[in-house]
Design a protein around this motif. Structure first.
Motif, mmCIF file in Angstrom:
data_model
loop_
_atom_site.group_PDB
_atom_site.id
_atom_site.type_symbol
_atom_site.label_atom_id
_atom_site.label_comp_id
_atom_site.label_asym_id
_atom_site.label_seq_id
_atom_site.Cartn_x
_atom_site.Cartn_y
_atom_site.Cartn_z
ATOM 1 N N LYS A 250 0.816 -1.224 0.000
ATOM 2 C CA LYS A 250 0.000 0.000 0.000
ATOM 3 C C LYS A 250 0.849 1.273 0.000
ATOM 4 C CE LYS A 250 -4.367 -1.388 2.130
ATOM 5 N NZ LYS A 250 -4.549 -2.321 1.073
ATOM 6 N N GLN A 251 2.101 1.142 0.483
ATOM 7 C CA GLN A 251 2.964 2.328 0.557
ATOM 8 C C GLN A 251 3.459 2.797 -0.800
ATOM 9 O OE1 GLN A 251 5.066 0.189 4.166
ATOM 10 N NE2 GLN A 251 6.367 1.806 3.396
ATOM 11 N N PHE A 252 3.308 1.940 -1.828
ATOM 12 C CA PHE A 252 3.989 2.240 -3.081
ATOM 13 C C PHE A 252 3.029 2.758 -4.144
ATOM 14 C CE2 PHE A 252 6.439 -0.766 -0.670
ATOM 15 C CZ PHE A 252 7.651 -0.096 -0.620
ATOM 16 N N ARG A 253 3.555 3.682 -4.926
ATOM 17 C CA ARG A 253 2.741 4.397 -5.898
ATOM 18 C C ARG A 253 3.001 3.867 -7.311
ATOM 19 N NH1 ARG A 253 4.312 8.623 -9.001
ATOM 20 N NH2 ARG A 253 6.361 8.335 -8.107
ATOM 21 N N ARG A 254 4.247 3.598 -7.627
ATOM 22 C CA ARG A 254 4.601 3.178 -8.989
ATOM 23 C C ARG A 254 5.410 1.873 -8.889
ATOM 24 N NH1 ARG A 254 6.963 7.598 -13.066
ATOM 25 N NH2 ARG A 254 4.841 8.365 -12.771
ATOM 26 N N ILE A 255 4.835 0.799 -9.405
ATOM 27 C CA ILE A 255 5.416 -0.536 -9.171
ATOM 28 C C ILE A 255 5.754 -1.213 -10.497
ATOM 29 C CG2 ILE A 255 5.000 -2.796 -8.114
ATOM 30 C CD1 ILE A 255 2.941 -1.476 -6.259
ATOM 31 N N VAL A 256 6.970 -1.737 -10.594
ATOM 32 C CA VAL A 256 7.363 -2.551 -11.747
ATOM 33 C C VAL A 256 7.288 -4.019 -11.322
ATOM 34 C CG1 VAL A 256 9.243 -3.155 -13.329
ATOM 35 C CG2 VAL A 256 8.927 -0.763 -12.632
ATOM 36 N N VAL A 257 6.576 -4.829 -12.113
ATOM 37 C CA VAL A 257 6.479 -6.263 -11.817
ATOM 38 C C VAL A 257 7.189 -7.016 -12.924
ATOM 39 C CG1 VAL A 257 4.920 -8.213 -11.424
ATOM 40 C CG2 VAL A 257 4.233 -5.905 -10.697
ATOM 41 N N LYS A 258 8.215 -7.795 -12.548
ATOM 42 C CA LYS A 258 8.961 -8.569 -13.542
ATOM 43 C C LYS A 258 8.488 -10.022 -13.508
ATOM 44 C CE LYS A 258 12.528 -11.341 -14.764
ATOM 45 N NZ LYS A 258 13.099 -12.590 -14.237
ATOM 46 N N VAL A 259 8.109 -10.511 -14.688
ATOM 47 C CA VAL A 259 7.604 -11.879 -14.805
ATOM 48 C C VAL A 259 8.557 -12.657 -15.700
ATOM 49 C CG1 VAL A 259 5.624 -13.277 -15.477
ATOM 50 C CG2 VAL A 259 5.257 -10.953 -14.641
ATOM 51 N N GLY A 260 9.098 -13.737 -15.191
ATOM 52 C CA GLY A 260 10.077 -14.520 -15.942
ATOM 53 C C GLY A 260 9.433 -15.559 -16.850
ATOM 54 N N SER A 261 10.222 -16.021 -17.827
ATOM 55 C CA SER A 261 9.715 -17.001 -18.807
ATOM 56 C C SER A 261 9.213 -18.271 -18.134
ATOM 57 C CB SER A 261 10.820 -17.429 -19.772
ATOM 58 O OG SER A 261 11.424 -16.346 -20.386
ATOM 59 N N SER A 262 9.936 -18.737 -17.095
ATOM 60 C CA SER A 262 9.566 -20.040 -16.536
ATOM 61 C C SER A 262 8.217 -19.977 -15.831
ATOM 62 C CB SER A 262 10.648 -20.541 -15.580
ATOM 63 O OG SER A 262 10.729 -19.678 -14.485
ATOM 64 N N LEU A 263 7.804 -18.781 -15.410
ATOM 65 C CA LEU A 263 6.479 -18.652 -14.798
ATOM 66 C C LEU A 263 5.407 -18.554 -15.869
ATOM 67 C CD1 LEU A 263 7.287 -16.009 -12.044
ATOM 68 C CD2 LEU A 263 7.031 -18.476 -11.757
ATOM 69 N N LEU A 264 5.734 -17.821 -16.918
ATOM 70 C CA LEU A 264 4.730 -17.478 -17.930
ATOM 71 C C LEU A 264 4.474 -18.625 -18.905
ATOM 72 C CD1 LEU A 264 3.233 -14.843 -18.442
ATOM 73 C CD2 LEU A 264 5.044 -14.180 -20.023
ATOM 74 N N ILE A 265 5.524 -19.372 -19.204
ATOM 75 C CA ILE A 265 5.414 -20.386 -20.260
ATOM 76 C C ILE A 265 5.566 -21.785 -19.656
ATOM 77 C CG2 ILE A 265 6.282 -21.089 -22.551
ATOM 78 C CD1 ILE A 265 5.694 -18.110 -22.501
ATOM 79 N N ASP A 266 4.668 -22.661 -20.013
ATOM 80 C CA ASP A 266 4.766 -24.064 -19.609
ATOM 81 C C ASP A 266 5.842 -24.719 -20.469
ATOM 82 O OD1 ASP A 266 4.395 -26.849 -19.642
ATOM 83 O OD2 ASP A 266 2.348 -26.604 -18.896
#
Ligand code: GLU
Length: 391
Positions: free
Chosen positions: A18-34
């Motif tokens: 809740k404290q943060f205003r601008r957030i970058v979320v990094k998603v890696g290949s191993s999570l995204l792709i089976d």
């Protein structure tokens, strides 16, 4: 004793999302792709999108750094298993990136959120002019409440001039965008003090106050199946982010709703920074840049700057020096007293042409519609008694 000295976590408060205003979320290949099917893990991604939409609806600004172009391209092209040569991975990324952008556009669009693709190279993040262009495009998308979806431009990035890993890329993106938090969703839930696989005593470190050499050594020692190869670049990312005033956290993305889990107090490692992106950037402008020129401004502009406003071309009475857009310049009052320093939005020739002119004239004079400010207030440091500290 060593352990207590390193991370006396009981004394440190864990931040809340809740404290943060601008957030970058990094998603890696191993999570995204089976890796078996070579396709996107649709249910997981839909759950992540719900988490993102909730943060977005709370008014937060979000940027996504997504890997997966090479993995997706490889499966769409039905390439055989095994290592790809550089030109093969570049060509696979060309195919996969189209699919990747479409997937993000669809899952965010499902929540009424627009997605904008930005592909960056190492030079885009290191060269001042290109950096400023990428930064202002991100800022505009965020202003429009769209979500920039960023990846390395793998089709043109060769080995010598590429990040190669999206952890460090995400950290540079976070500092470029002046984000206050970077979340690395990973296949491990945080940094451990010893390799976690087969080591029941290995402890997750909940909070890292400073990235010390001991912390770096832990990343090097983490040889488990889960963290192999990945923790070193994550610690590098933590150094980039925290130096620029961006907090970072590593959390597991293997669960559904990983961002909700962080909000609910789930396991993760926080890397704290005492600074915030704006103060860190201003310190950098004030202290570490070689000014390339001087802008002398009128008394009205001095008052406006002291009141926290941007410097407009209309307030500039004299331009000295040969500077490029994005260079640091000294700002002086009509009596030549130094008022502050900033990153100028025009080069010296254009600055000379538009000085003293009102913003509507600028388009006519330059033939293009440029920026309204000569120096934006985010890029300006005003000294307390005229001159900023030179330390
Ligand atoms: N940029 C690469 C891709 O999208 C991934 C880099 C990484 O996984 O860190 O395929």
């Amino acid at each position: 004793m060593l352990r207590e000295a390193l991370y006396p976590t009981e004394f440190m408060a864990r931040p809340s999302l809740k404290q943060f205003r601008r957030i970058v979320v990094k998603v890696g290949s191993s999570l995204l792709i089976d890796s078996e099917a070579g396709e996107v893990r649709a249910a997981w991604l839909a759950a992540l999108a719900t988490d993102l939409a909730r943060l977005h609806s709370e008014g937060r600004e979000l940027l996504i750094v997504s890997s997966g172009s090479i993995a997706l391209g490889r499966s769409r092209l039905k390439l055989p298993r095994g290592a790809l040569k550089l030109e093969e991975s570049q060509a696979a990324a060309a195919v996969g990136q189209i699919a990747l952008a479409r997937i993000w556009s669809e899952v965010l669009g499902h929540h009424g959120i627009g997605a904008g693709q930005i592909l960056v190279t190492l030079q885009d993040t290191e060269e001042r002019r290109r950096y400023l262009n990428a930064r202002s495009t991100m800022a505009k998308l965020l202003e429009w409440r769209a979500v920039p979806v960023i990846n390395e431009n793998d089709t043109v990035a060769t080995n010598e001039i590429r990040y190669g890993d999206n952890d460090r890329l995400a950290a540079r993106v976070a500092t470029m965008a002046s984000a206050d938090l970077l979340i690395l969703l990973s296949d491990i839930d945080g940094l451990y003090d010893a390799p976690p696989a087969g080591n029941p005593d290995a402890k997750l470190i909940p909070i890292v106050e400073t990235v010390t050499s001991e912390i770096e050594a832990m990343a090097g020692a983490a040889e488990s199946e889960l963290s192999r190869g990945g923790m070193r670049t994550k610690i590098e990312a933590a150094k980039i982010a925290t130096t620029a005033g961006t907090h970072m956290l590593i959390a597991s993305g293997k669960i559904e709703h990983p961002l909700q889990a962080i909000s609910d107090g789930g396991r993760c490692t926080w890397f704290l920074t005492p600074a915030n992106p704006v103060t860190a950037r201003k310190r950098w402008i004030a202290g570490s840049l070689e000014p390339k020129g001087t802008l002398t401004i009128d008394a009205g502009a001095v008052a406006a700057l002291r009141a926290g406003k941007s410097l407009l071309p209309a307030g500039v009475i004299r331009v000295d020096g040969q500077f490029a857009r994005g260079d640091a310049v000294v700002v002086r009052g009509p009596d030549t007293h130094e008022i502050g320093r900033g990153l100028v939005a025009y080069d010296a020739d254009d600055a000379e042409k538009i000085r003293g002119r009102s913003s509507p004239d600028i388009t006519v004079i330059l033939g293009v519609s440029g920026r309204a400010e000569m120096i934006h207030r985010d890029d300006l440091v005003i000294g307390p008694s005229g001159a900023p500290s030179q330390s």
